[in-house]
Design an enzyme around this catalytic site. Structure first.
Site, PDB file in Angstrom:
ATOM      1  N   CYS A  26       0.838  -1.196   0.000  1.00 11.99           N
ATOM      2  CA  CYS A  26       0.000   0.000   0.000  1.00 11.99           C
ATOM      3  C   CYS A  26       0.881   1.258   0.000  1.00 11.99           C
ATOM      4  CB  CYS A  26      -0.997  -0.030   1.143  1.00 11.99           C
ATOM      5  SG  CYS A  26      -2.358   1.156   0.934  1.00 11.99           S
ATOM      6  N   HIS A  46      -3.904  -4.607  -0.225  1.00  9.41           N
ATOM      7  CA  HIS A  46      -3.449  -5.188   1.048  1.00  9.41           C
ATOM      8  C   HIS A  46      -3.563  -6.706   0.979  1.00  9.41           C
ATOM      9  CE1 HIS A  46      -3.050  -1.610   3.670  1.00  9.41           C
ATOM     10  NE2 HIS A  46      -3.990  -1.092   2.896  1.00  9.41           N
ATOM     11  N   GLU A  76      -2.706  -8.764   3.207  1.00 10.00           N
ATOM     12  CA  GLU A  76      -3.105  -9.254   4.538  1.00 10.00           C
ATOM     13  C   GLU A  76      -4.594  -9.081   4.804  1.00 10.00           C
ATOM     14  OE1 GLU A  76      -2.327  -4.889   5.284  1.00 10.00           O
ATOM     15  OE2 GLU A  76      -1.608  -6.453   3.936  1.00 10.00           O
TER      16      GLU A  76
END
Length: 207
Positions: free
Chosen positions: A79, A187, A189
């Site tokens: 990001c 992202h 994650e």
């Protein structure tokens, strides 16, 4: 071991938790020595480009990250961390980046205004990727797999280094790479199984 650069900017808990779920050892650190000792390094980030660069510079971590990239160690920016890898950003005026990947960071809002596009900024949500070139990060990823984005700025002038893009009014670089330096605008994650697959692939990149 994967070292996560801890410079006060980033969603570190989610990232650490994702790596733990994969059985990958990780460590949050602001110590350049520990970064050098790691097998792989992740540069996370949320917030404003200029503030993040100032925090990196205040701790000397900007030079540490540049040295890691020069050494050939696999480095992944996520990001805002990806955006910091570029030459510059137009967020709140011209800001210099780390210069590890050629290109500029520009405003989605301004791009939409110029093109008469009526879409919300920030860009928040799931978008499929279009693969532009092969990459070790795509080892477990398929064309049109969806990833989760949250951003108001995006990279441009970086065509040779595009690995995958997503469409959101404009073509948004989702994955970029230059040699051992990688970046994702989305992202991983926060992107479920495909995000974990990408992190697993990064962990398997050979220096």
């Amino acid at each position: 071991m994967i070292a996560i650069v801890d410079y006060g900017v980033g969603n570190l808990f989610s990232l650490s938790s994702s790596l733990k779920a994969l059985g990958i050892e990780s460590e949050l650190t602001a110590d350049p020595t520990r970064l050098q000792q790691a097998d792989h390094v992740i540069l996370p980030g949320v917030g404003a480009f200029g503030d993040a660069m100032k925090k990196l510079q205040a701790t000397g971590l900007d030079q540490a990250v540049e040295q890691l990239a020069a050494s050939g160690k696999p480095l992944l920016g996520i990001c805002l961390g990806m955006q910091l890898l570029f030459d510059s950003s137009e967020e709140f005026g011209q800001q210099a980046g780390l210069g590890l990947i050629p290109g500029r960071i520009v405003s989605l809002k301004e791009a939409f205004e110029q093109k008469g596009i009526d879409l919300k900024v920030p860009h928040i949500g799931w978008n499929p990727i279009t693969i532009k070139q092969t990459s070790p990060l795509l080892k477990n990823i398929q064309e049109q797999d969806q990833f989760y984005y949250v951003h108001s700025f995006y990279a441009t002038d970086c065509e040779p280094h595009l690995v995958a893009t997503s469409e959101y009014g404009v073509s948004v670089p989702g994955i970029v790479a230059k040699d051992n330096v990688y970046g994702t605008q989305f992202h991983p994650e926060k992107s479920g199984k495909v995000g974990l697959a990408l992190l697993q692939a990064f962990a398997e990149v050979q220096a």
